[in-house]
Design a protein around this motif. Sequence first.
Motif, PDB file in Angstrom:
ATOM      1  N   PHE A  63      -2.250  -3.853 -19.893  1.00 50.68           N
ATOM      2  CA  PHE A  63      -2.389  -2.743 -18.944  1.00 50.68           C
ATOM      3  C   PHE A  63      -1.405  -2.873 -17.791  1.00 50.68           C
ATOM      4  CE2 PHE A  63      -6.334  -2.237 -21.190  1.00 50.68           C
ATOM      5  CZ  PHE A  63      -6.752  -0.934 -20.982  1.00 50.68           C
ATOM      6  N   LEU A  64      -1.382  -4.041 -17.157  1.00 53.55           N
ATOM      7  CA  LEU A  64      -0.638  -4.226 -15.900  1.00 53.55           C
ATOM      8  C   LEU A  64       0.855  -4.412 -16.103  1.00 53.55           C
ATOM      9  CD1 LEU A  64      -2.067  -4.278 -13.076  1.00 53.55           C
ATOM     10  CD2 LEU A  64      -3.640  -4.787 -14.930  1.00 53.55           C
ATOM     11  N   ASP A  65       1.315  -4.691 -17.322  1.00 50.75           N
ATOM     12  CA  ASP A  65       2.749  -4.948 -17.493  1.00 50.75           C
ATOM     13  C   ASP A  65       3.606  -3.712 -17.257  1.00 50.75           C
ATOM     14  OD1 ASP A  65       2.185  -3.490 -19.757  1.00 50.75           O
ATOM     15  OD2 ASP A  65       2.757  -5.032 -21.191  1.00 50.75           O
ATOM     16  N   ALA A  66       2.973  -2.538 -17.128  1.00 42.19           N
ATOM     17  CA  ALA A  66       3.733  -1.316 -16.821  1.00 42.19           C
ATOM     18  C   ALA A  66       4.283  -1.322 -15.397  1.00 42.19           C
ATOM     19  CB  ALA A  66       2.844  -0.085 -17.017  1.00 42.19           C
ATOM     20  N   SER A 102       0.800   5.076 -18.619  1.00 44.07           N
ATOM     21  CA  SER A 102       0.727   3.824 -19.372  1.00 44.07           C
ATOM     22  C   SER A 102      -0.706   3.301 -19.439  1.00 44.07           C
ATOM     23  CB  SER A 102       1.639   2.773 -18.723  1.00 44.07           C
ATOM     24  OG  SER A 102       1.536   1.534 -19.387  1.00 44.07           O
ATOM     25  N   ALA A 103      -1.421   3.356 -18.308  1.00 45.14           N
ATOM     26  CA  ALA A 103      -2.814   2.906 -18.280  1.00 45.14           C
ATOM     27  C   ALA A 103      -3.679   3.750 -19.208  1.00 45.14           C
ATOM     28  CB  ALA A 103      -3.356   2.968 -16.858  1.00 45.14           C
ATOM     29  N   LEU A 104      -3.422   5.057 -19.223  1.00 51.08           N
ATOM     30  CA  LEU A 104      -4.165   5.945 -20.116  1.00 51.08           C
ATOM     31  C   LEU A 104      -3.889   5.598 -21.577  1.00 51.08           C
ATOM     32  CD1 LEU A 104      -5.999   8.433 -20.395  1.00 51.08           C
ATOM     33  CD2 LEU A 104      -3.930   9.860 -20.316  1.00 51.08           C
ATOM     34  N   GLY A 105      -2.629   5.293 -21.880  1.00 51.43           N
ATOM     35  CA  GLY A 105      -2.284   4.892 -23.243  1.00 51.43           C
ATOM     36  C   GLY A 105      -2.959   3.595 -23.651  1.00 51.43           C
ATOM     37  N   SER A 106      -2.988   2.631 -22.740  1.00 50.47           N
ATOM     38  CA  SER A 106      -3.644   1.357 -23.051  1.00 50.47           C
ATOM     39  C   SER A 106      -5.140   1.549 -23.277  1.00 50.47           C
ATOM     40  CB  SER A 106      -3.406   0.357 -21.922  1.00 50.47           C
ATOM     41  OG  SER A 106      -2.061  -0.066 -21.884  1.00 50.47           O
ATOM     42  N   ALA A 107      -5.762   2.410 -22.452  1.00 49.86           N
ATOM     43  CA  ALA A 107      -7.188   2.687 -22.636  1.00 49.86           C
ATOM     44  C   ALA A 107      -7.446   3.328 -23.992  1.00 49.86           C
ATOM     45  CB  ALA A 107      -7.687   3.598 -21.514  1.00 49.86           C
ATOM     46  N   ALA A 108      -6.573   4.271 -24.390  1.00 51.03           N
ATOM     47  CA  ALA A 108      -6.709   4.908 -25.704  1.00 51.03           C
ATOM     48  C   ALA A 108      -6.498   3.886 -26.816  1.00 51.03           C
ATOM     49  CB  ALA A 108      -5.710   6.056 -25.835  1.00 51.03           C
ATOM     50  N   ALA A 314     -12.866  -9.009 -24.593  1.00 49.79           N
ATOM     51  CA  ALA A 314     -11.755  -8.060 -24.681  1.00 49.79           C
ATOM     52  C   ALA A 314     -12.150  -6.708 -24.099  1.00 49.79           C
ATOM     53  CB  ALA A 314     -11.308  -7.909 -26.134  1.00 49.79           C
ATOM     54  N   CYS A 315     -13.355  -6.261 -24.408  1.00 50.63           N
ATOM     55  CA  CYS A 315     -13.832  -4.970 -23.891  1.00 50.63           C
ATOM     56  C   CYS A 315     -14.025  -5.008 -22.374  1.00 50.63           C
ATOM     57  CB  CYS A 315     -15.140  -4.580 -24.576  1.00 50.63           C
ATOM     58  SG  CYS A 315     -14.968  -4.197 -26.328  1.00 50.63           S
ATOM     59  N   ILE A 316     -14.579  -6.112 -21.868  1.00 50.52           N
ATOM     60  CA  ILE A 316     -14.748  -6.256 -20.423  1.00 50.52           C
ATOM     61  C   ILE A 316     -13.393  -6.218 -19.723  1.00 50.52           C
ATOM     62  CG2 ILE A 316     -15.442  -7.859 -18.601  1.00 50.52           C
ATOM     63  CD1 ILE A 316     -17.680  -8.826 -20.459  1.00 50.52           C
ATOM     64  N   ALA A 317     -12.412  -6.914 -20.299  1.00 50.29           N
ATOM     65  CA  ALA A 317     -11.074  -6.942 -19.708  1.00 50.29           C
ATOM     66  C   ALA A 317     -10.459  -5.547 -19.675  1.00 50.29           C
ATOM     67  CB  ALA A 317     -10.182  -7.893 -20.490  1.00 50.29           C
ATOM     68  N   ALA A 318     -10.620  -4.775 -20.763  1.00 45.91           N
ATOM     69  CA  ALA A 318     -10.058  -3.420 -20.804  1.00 45.91           C
ATOM     70  C   ALA A 318     -10.718  -2.523 -19.760  1.00 45.91           C
ATOM     71  CB  ALA A 318     -10.226  -2.832 -22.202  1.00 45.91           C
ATOM     72  N   LEU A 319     -12.041  -2.643 -19.624  1.00 45.60           N
ATOM     73  CA  LEU A 319     -12.757  -1.825 -18.643  1.00 45.60           C
ATOM     74  C   LEU A 319     -12.355  -2.170 -17.213  1.00 45.60           C
ATOM     75  CD1 LEU A 319     -16.329  -1.811 -20.239  1.00 45.60           C
ATOM     76  CD2 LEU A 319     -14.732   0.113 -20.093  1.00 45.60           C
ATOM     77  N   ALA A 321      -9.338  -3.667 -16.386  1.00 43.98           N
ATOM     78  CA  ALA A 321      -7.890  -3.535 -16.192  1.00 43.98           C
ATOM     79  C   ALA A 321      -7.471  -2.108 -15.900  1.00 43.98           C
ATOM     80  CB  ALA A 321      -7.155  -4.050 -17.430  1.00 43.98           C
ATOM     81  N   TYR A 322      -8.173  -1.126 -16.455  1.00 45.15           N
ATOM     82  CA  TYR A 322      -7.757   0.269 -16.238  1.00 45.15           C
ATOM     83  C   TYR A 322      -7.802   0.652 -14.752  1.00 45.15           C
ATOM     84  CZ  TYR A 322      -7.504   5.339 -16.571  1.00 45.15           C
ATOM     85  OH  TYR A 322      -7.139   6.654 -16.407  1.00 45.15           O
ATOM     86  N   PRO A 323      -8.941   0.480 -14.059  1.00 44.17           N
ATOM     87  CA  PRO A 323      -8.937   0.834 -12.631  1.00 44.17           C
ATOM     88  C   PRO A 323      -8.012  -0.060 -11.805  1.00 44.17           C
ATOM     89  CG  PRO A 323     -11.018  -0.222 -13.239  1.00 44.17           C
ATOM     90  CD  PRO A 323     -10.286   0.062 -14.509  1.00 44.17           C
ATOM     91  N   LEU A 324      -7.837  -1.320 -12.216  1.00 39.19           N
ATOM     92  CA  LEU A 324      -6.915  -2.195 -11.501  1.00 39.19           C
ATOM     93  C   LEU A 324      -5.491  -1.655 -11.573  1.00 39.19           C
ATOM     94  CD1 LEU A 324      -8.084  -5.831 -12.386  1.00 39.19           C
ATOM     95  CD2 LEU A 324      -7.887  -4.837 -10.097  1.00 39.19           C
ATOM     96  N   THR A 325      -5.099  -1.170 -12.755  1.00 31.83           N
ATOM     97  CA  THR A 325      -3.753  -0.618 -12.924  1.00 31.83           C
ATOM     98  C   THR A 325      -3.563   0.619 -12.046  1.00 31.83           C
ATOM     99  OG1 THR A 325      -3.783  -1.382 -15.227  1.00 31.83           O
ATOM    100  CG2 THR A 325      -2.071   0.173 -14.618  1.00 31.83           C
TER     101      THR A 325
END
Length: 406
Positions: A63-66, A102-108, A314-319, A321-325
């Motif tokens: 997520f954050l590498d963008a 990018s964050a939206l793409g990672s979430a998808a 993995a799911c916790i990290a995705a949830l 990472a999105y608002p963090l990004t």
Amino acid sequence: MIGGILIGAAIGVVLGTISGCTPGIHSNTMAGILLGVHPALLVLFGPAVFATSVTATLITHTFLDAVPSTFLGVPDPDTAISVLPAHDLCMKGLGEEAVRISALGSAAGAAFGLVLFPLFFFLLPPLQPYLDWWIGLLLLTVTGMLVVRSEAPEWAAVVFIASGVLGSFSLAYSYLSWEVLPGGSPLLLPLLTGLFGLPVLMKGAGGSIPEQIYRGIRMERREIAGAAAAGTVAGAIVGWMPGFSNATANAVLASFISYTRHGRGYILATSAANTANAFLGIAALYALSRARNGAMAAIATDELPPLAGIMLAACIAALAAYPLTILVSKGSRYLAALNVRRLNFSVILFLVVLTALVTGPFGLFILALATAIGSVPPMVSVQRVFCMGAIMVPIICWSILGIPLF
């Protein structure tokens, strides 16, 4: 068990945020650091924490590498080509939009990756021997399409072959580089930084970052859905295939989505591929006992923990990472006050020093050669995607000719 998963996920989110926002740092680097403190984690928290922290680091990083790709023009080894349209939007004052896309793409990619996970886990292992061979022909076809459709086919072929030779040379003599941290090929850092990062930084050394204004994501829902689906499929495929990385998925996507004419869609698709690749890499580890990246290789050093715990982390990290990004992207509004010449010079110096520390003199040699090749495409009106020969040529040789990657 749940406590260990939560602690590991929290550690991974913090480390993934640091690695994602730091130019030139890959998630494999953080996996190597965690591997170094593995004994301490075992004593303090137990075996589940190490595996879940590495997994959460990998997912958060996607997520954050963008952020450095967009605002500094520095590529992550997994999403090298996507730096081009993202940085272009930044130069138009739309950097925050690029990061949000990018964050939206990672979430998808995370959502679709979860849907595809059972299919890959249960149905693809029996087909693996056939998939290993056909993928080389697929890449040859994609390469041919890209070369024929380019503005200067002859130069496109030259750049592709030259970068392919350099990539093959780097892999063949990777033992000459320092291996400070385990996991992955350390020479991917100087190779892809030279091909995609330093030329962009040097070209923009005298420019300035315009005022960043966010006006919303200017993409239609149909375009978002199509790019997310294409990226997920590409990421899922390379996440399952041996020797592949998201850089390969970027190159495949470039034959279907133009990163010059449809930059927003390409950013979203590559981000979806990046995160989907991470999720399906977990499936490959548990279904085939094959590590597709440095993070999975680090996890495989111990007895594998229950799959449910890894997927929960993995799911916790995705949830998280999105608002963090999204939060980090808002800081772009303060970039206009920075001295771009000094900033770019500092980033170039940082990447050179990082390459020297991680890979040694041989890595610096590869960095110099890669930078020379990476400077050619804009001079001959060729898209920089052809520099992906550095990744694609070794994989084609491995798949069709049986030449080992490492």
